[in-house]
Design a protein around this motif. Structure first.
Motif, PDB file in Angstrom:
ATOM      1  N   VAL A  44     -20.180  44.969 -21.331  1.00  0.00           N
ATOM      2  CA  VAL A  44     -20.702  45.513 -20.330  1.00  0.00           C
ATOM      3  C   VAL A  44     -21.198  47.182 -20.721  1.00  0.00           C
ATOM      4  N   LYS A  45     -20.249  47.723 -21.478  1.00  0.00           N
ATOM      5  CA  LYS A  45     -20.487  48.995 -22.031  1.00  0.00           C
ATOM      6  C   LYS A  45     -21.690  49.157 -23.106  1.00  0.00           C
ATOM      7  N   MET A  61     -19.039  43.824 -12.347  1.00  0.00           N
ATOM      8  CA  MET A  61     -19.529  44.851 -13.172  1.00  0.00           C
ATOM      9  C   MET A  61     -20.916  44.362 -13.981  1.00  0.00           C
ATOM     10  N   LEU A  62     -21.186  43.130 -13.813  1.00  0.00           N
ATOM     11  CA  LEU A  62     -22.447  42.375 -14.568  1.00  0.00           C
ATOM     12  C   LEU A  62     -23.776  42.757 -13.538  1.00  0.00           C
ATOM     13  N   LEU A 114     -24.806  39.527 -26.144  1.00  0.00           N
ATOM     14  CA  LEU A 114     -23.412  40.190 -26.359  1.00  0.00           C
ATOM     15  C   LEU A 114     -22.283  39.369 -25.596  1.00  0.00           C
ATOM     16  N   THR A 115     -21.177  39.241 -26.412  1.00  0.00           N
ATOM     17  CA  THR A 115     -20.073  38.387 -26.132  1.00  0.00           C
ATOM     18  C   THR A 115     -19.203  38.858 -27.118  1.00  0.00           C
ATOM     19  N   THR A 116     -17.745  38.690 -26.683  1.00  0.00           N
ATOM     20  CA  THR A 116     -16.564  39.313 -27.461  1.00  0.00           C
ATOM     21  C   THR A 116     -16.264  37.989 -27.951  1.00  0.00           C
ATOM     22  N   HIS A 117     -16.251  37.769 -29.291  1.00  0.00           N
ATOM     23  CA  HIS A 117     -15.905  36.418 -30.103  1.00  0.00           C
ATOM     24  C   HIS A 117     -14.525  36.152 -29.915  1.00  0.00           C
ATOM     25  N   ASP A 118     -13.628  37.331 -30.053  1.00  0.00           N
ATOM     26  CA  ASP A 118     -11.991  37.203 -30.182  1.00  0.00           C
ATOM     27  C   ASP A 118     -11.358  37.040 -28.452  1.00  0.00           C
ATOM     28  N   ALA A 119     -12.288  37.176 -27.595  1.00  0.00           N
ATOM     29  CA  ALA A 119     -11.883  37.020 -26.364  1.00  0.00           C
ATOM     30  C   ALA A 119     -12.531  35.590 -25.724  1.00  0.00           C
TER      31      ALA A 119
END
Length: 96
Positions: free
Chosen positions: A84-85, A10-11, A71-76
């Motif tokens: 990606v979205k 997806m990247l 962009l990154t998802t801290h809780d993940a």
């Protein structure tokens, strides 16, 4: 909590469009450059509306006509489909 991104393919479209992957943080980054401050700030305003709608907020900074985005998802602890979205949406918002 969002699930970590397992389908790394997806990247590929994002990387082809100027995003870079930071493996140390499992984040993607991009520098957007506009003609002037007003266009840069307008982009940030449009992107902020989507970020709020999706409850997924970027790390970003603005200096004059340049917007640096991470962009990154801290809780993940890394990338998720939300990153990606939002990256895809930001690319579309930056295109005149």
């Amino acid at each position: 909590m969002a699930d970590p991104l397992t389908d790394r393919s997806m990247l590929a479209p994002l990387l082809a469009n100027g995003w870079t992957h930071d493996p140390a943080r499992d984040a993607i980054t991009k520098v957007f450059t506009f003609r002037n401050f007003i266009e840069a700030f307008g982009f940030m305003t449009r992107a902020a509306l989507w970020a709020e709608k999706w409850n997924h907020h970027p790390e970003w900074s603005n200096v004059y006509k340049t917007v640096n985005v991470t962009l990154t998802t801290h809780d993940a602890n890394g990338l998720t489909e939300l990153d990606v979205k939002l990256a895809t949406k930001m690319d579309s918002l930056a295109t005149p």
